[in-house]
Design an enzyme around this catalytic site. Structure first.
Site, PDB file in Angstrom:
ATOM      1  N   LYS A 189       0.830  -1.208   0.000  1.00 47.20           N
ATOM      2  CA  LYS A 189       0.000   0.000   0.000  1.00 47.20           C
ATOM      3  C   LYS A 189       0.869   1.265   0.000  1.00 47.20           C
ATOM      4  O   LYS A 189       0.585   2.198  -0.723  1.00 47.20           O
ATOM      5  CB  LYS A 189      -0.919   0.033   1.239  1.00 47.20           C
ATOM      6  CG  LYS A 189      -1.944  -1.094   1.261  1.00 47.20           C
ATOM      7  CD  LYS A 189      -2.971  -0.890   2.354  1.00 47.20           C
ATOM      8  CE  LYS A 189      -2.422  -1.025   3.759  1.00 47.20           C
ATOM      9  NZ  LYS A 189      -1.951  -2.385   4.106  1.00 47.20           N
ATOM     10  N   ARG A 239      -9.229   1.043   8.878  1.00 44.87           N
ATOM     11  CA  ARG A 239      -8.841  -0.343   9.125  1.00 44.87           C
ATOM     12  C   ARG A 239      -9.980  -1.110   9.801  1.00 44.87           C
ATOM     13  O   ARG A 239      -9.856  -2.297  10.042  1.00 44.87           O
ATOM     14  CB  ARG A 239      -7.615  -0.383  10.024  1.00 44.87           C
ATOM     15  CG  ARG A 239      -6.304  -0.650   9.268  1.00 44.87           C
ATOM     16  CD  ARG A 239      -5.204  -0.668  10.294  1.00 44.87           C
ATOM     17  NE  ARG A 239      -3.992  -1.306   9.902  1.00 44.87           N
ATOM     18  CZ  ARG A 239      -2.928  -0.693   9.422  1.00 44.87           C
ATOM     19  NH1 ARG A 239      -2.954   0.584   9.178  1.00 44.87           N
ATOM     20  NH2 ARG A 239      -1.831  -1.378   9.160  1.00 44.87           N
ATOM     21  N   ARG A 256      11.096  -7.424   4.715  1.00 41.75           N
ATOM     22  CA  ARG A 256      11.005  -5.970   4.764  1.00 41.75           C
ATOM     23  C   ARG A 256      12.031  -5.390   5.734  1.00 41.75           C
ATOM     24  O   ARG A 256      12.247  -5.921   6.816  1.00 41.75           O
ATOM     25  CB  ARG A 256       9.593  -5.611   5.225  1.00 41.75           C
ATOM     26  CG  ARG A 256       9.179  -4.213   4.929  1.00 41.75           C
ATOM     27  CD  ARG A 256       7.723  -4.136   4.682  1.00 41.75           C
ATOM     28  NE  ARG A 256       6.944  -4.214   5.916  1.00 41.75           N
ATOM     29  CZ  ARG A 256       5.660  -3.877   5.962  1.00 41.75           C
ATOM     30  NH1 ARG A 256       5.051  -3.467   4.880  1.00 41.75           N
ATOM     31  NH2 ARG A 256       4.999  -3.974   7.096  1.00 41.75           N
ATOM     32  N   ARG A 305      11.466  -3.842  11.048  1.00 42.52           N
ATOM     33  CA  ARG A 305      10.509  -3.155  11.909  1.00 42.52           C
ATOM     34  C   ARG A 305      10.078  -4.126  12.996  1.00 42.52           C
ATOM     35  O   ARG A 305       9.903  -5.315  12.725  1.00 42.52           O
ATOM     36  CB  ARG A 305       9.272  -2.772  11.082  1.00 42.52           C
ATOM     37  CG  ARG A 305       9.232  -1.338  10.666  1.00 42.52           C
ATOM     38  CD  ARG A 305       8.184  -1.066   9.625  1.00 42.52           C
ATOM     39  NE  ARG A 305       6.816  -1.411  10.014  1.00 42.52           N
ATOM     40  CZ  ARG A 305       5.730  -1.024   9.327  1.00 42.52           C
ATOM     41  NH1 ARG A 305       5.867  -0.302   8.240  1.00 42.52           N
ATOM     42  NH2 ARG A 305       4.527  -1.376   9.723  1.00 42.52           N
ATOM     43  N   ARG A 361      -0.929  -9.790  12.903  1.00 40.60           N
ATOM     44  CA  ARG A 361      -1.442  -8.679  12.081  1.00 40.60           C
ATOM     45  C   ARG A 361      -2.348  -9.204  10.973  1.00 40.60           C
ATOM     46  O   ARG A 361      -3.362  -8.592  10.639  1.00 40.60           O
ATOM     47  CB  ARG A 361      -0.283  -7.880  11.483  1.00 40.60           C
ATOM     48  CG  ARG A 361       0.508  -7.137  12.539  1.00 40.60           C
ATOM     49  CD  ARG A 361       1.683  -6.435  11.936  1.00 40.60           C
ATOM     50  NE  ARG A 361       1.278  -5.204  11.279  1.00 40.60           N
ATOM     51  CZ  ARG A 361       2.032  -4.519  10.437  1.00 40.60           C
ATOM     52  NH1 ARG A 361       3.224  -4.945  10.126  1.00 40.60           N
ATOM     53  NH2 ARG A 361       1.598  -3.412   9.895  1.00 40.60           N
TER      54      ARG A 361
HETATM   55  P1  AMP Z   1       1.109   0.520   8.957  1.00 38.18           P
HETATM   56  O1  AMP Z   1       2.360   1.283   8.743  1.00 38.18           O
HETATM   57  O2  AMP Z   1      -0.058   1.061   8.153  1.00 38.18           O
HETATM   58  O3  AMP Z   1       1.288  -0.969   8.776  1.00 38.18           O
HETATM   59  O4  AMP Z   1       0.693   0.735  10.491  1.00 38.18           O
HETATM   60  C1  AMP Z   1       1.548   0.344  11.546  1.00 38.18           C
HETATM   61  C2  AMP Z   1       0.746   0.188  12.830  1.00 38.18           C
HETATM   62  O5  AMP Z   1       0.143   1.444  13.176  1.00 38.18           O
HETATM   63  C3  AMP Z   1      -0.425  -0.786  12.748  1.00 38.18           C
HETATM   64  O6  AMP Z   1      -0.035  -2.136  12.927  1.00 38.18           O
HETATM   65  C4  AMP Z   1      -1.285  -0.269  13.902  1.00 38.18           C
HETATM   66  O7  AMP Z   1      -0.722  -0.639  15.147  1.00 38.18           O
HETATM   67  C5  AMP Z   1      -1.137   1.225  13.762  1.00 38.18           C
HETATM   68  N1  AMP Z   1      -2.160   1.788  12.841  1.00 38.18           N
HETATM   69  C6  AMP Z   1      -1.945   2.407  11.645  1.00 38.18           C
HETATM   70  N2  AMP Z   1      -3.089   2.792  11.087  1.00 38.18           N
HETATM   71  C7  AMP Z   1      -4.077   2.406  11.923  1.00 38.18           C
HETATM   72  C8  AMP Z   1      -5.491   2.502  11.895  1.00 38.18           C
HETATM   73  N3  AMP Z   1      -6.135   3.070  10.852  1.00 38.18           N
HETATM   74  N4  AMP Z   1      -6.193   1.985  12.925  1.00 38.18           N
HETATM   75  C9  AMP Z   1      -5.575   1.432  13.982  1.00 38.18           C
HETATM   76  N5  AMP Z   1      -4.247   1.288  14.077  1.00 38.18           N
HETATM   77  C10 AMP Z   1      -3.481   1.773  13.059  1.00 38.18           C
END
Ligand code: AMP
Length: 219
Positions: free
Chosen positions: A13, A88, A123, A156, A167
């Site tokens: 994404k 999400r 990653r 990460r 996840r």
């Molecule tokens: P990402 O970089 O989009 O994979 O987000 C990393 C982490 O941030 C996720 O695993 C969640 O812990 C948190 N996070 C990001 N976006 C959201 C969201 N829309 N709702 C809840 N948690 C989020």
């Protein structure tokens, strides 16, 4: 153009959102990036947010909606945006509607779980400047060293194997129902994203083109 990108973690994404944002001159809004920046700055909720993110858990809907609302109220979002990592949950999608954040296209990246696991395991990210790498498709030129700033390239915390599994489970349970939500709104655009970022971008552009071409009724 007002777009949301849906898809499992590791679907690509972030990469796709950057390309689309540059192509359509719209801001790329990644809640993950915003949260990581906020955690680095520290403050009242930073510790708790950091803990949840490391575990791959979702942060509360009201917190997410607050930061997204704040960001979308900025002038650069008036003509369009691409949301990456939000919504999400169905509650977040409803919350976006409640604050008047329009979604014209909900692009769903279709990637099987096995490919997600392979990609996330490979990653890496620069601990210093945040540049993303992938040991399979886009490794740094020098092992473990960032091409951009020379900083250390690391995994990460939320890409650890057990966290990846957690996840994915959360994705299927909480986020996948958004496909039906946006299908019901008539804006869902599923695209196959199981190979390269270039192919995913081409598939997205084709799908957008197809939708904007008026049907002649002649087949
Ligand atoms: P990402 O970089 O989009 O994979 O987000 C990393 C982490 O941030 C996720 O695993 C969640 O812990 C948190 N996070 C990001 N976006 C959201 C969201 N829309 N709702 C809840 N948690 C989020």
């Amino acid at each position: 153009m007002k777009i949301v990108l849906l898809g499992p973690p590791g679907a690509g994404k972030g990469t796709l959102a950057k390309d689309v944002a540059a192509m359509f001159t719209i801001p790329h809004i990644s809640t993950g990036d915003m949260l990581r920046t906020a955690v680095k700055k520290g403050g009242a909720t930073a510790e708790e947010a950091d803990r949840l993110m490391r575990q791959g858990q979702l942060l509360p809907d009201d917190l997410i909606l607050r930061i997204v609302k704040e960001r979308l109220s900025q002038p650069d979002c008036a003509a369009g945006y691409i949301l990456d990592g939000v919504p999400r949950t169905v509650a977040q999608a409803q919350g976006l509607e409640a604050i008047g954040a329009t979604v014209e296209k909900a692009v769903l990246l279709l990637v099987p779980d096995q490919i997600v696991i392979l990609r996330m395991t490979a990653r890496r990210v620069c601990a210093q400047c945040g540049t993303g790498y992938n040991l399979i498709s886009m490794p740094p030129k020098k092992e473990d060293v960032c091409d951009m700033c020379g900083g250390p390239v690391i995994s990460r915390a939320d890409d650890a194997p057990q966290t990846i599994a957690d996840r994915l489970k959360i994705y299927h349970h909480e986020t996948a129902p958004l496909a039906d939500f946006y299908k019901g709104r008539g804006v869902l655009l599923p695209i196959v994203a199981d190979s390269t970022p270039q192919k995913a971008l081409a598939a997205l552009l084709r799908a957008l083109e197809k939708q904007s071409t008026p049907s002649t009724g002649i087949h």
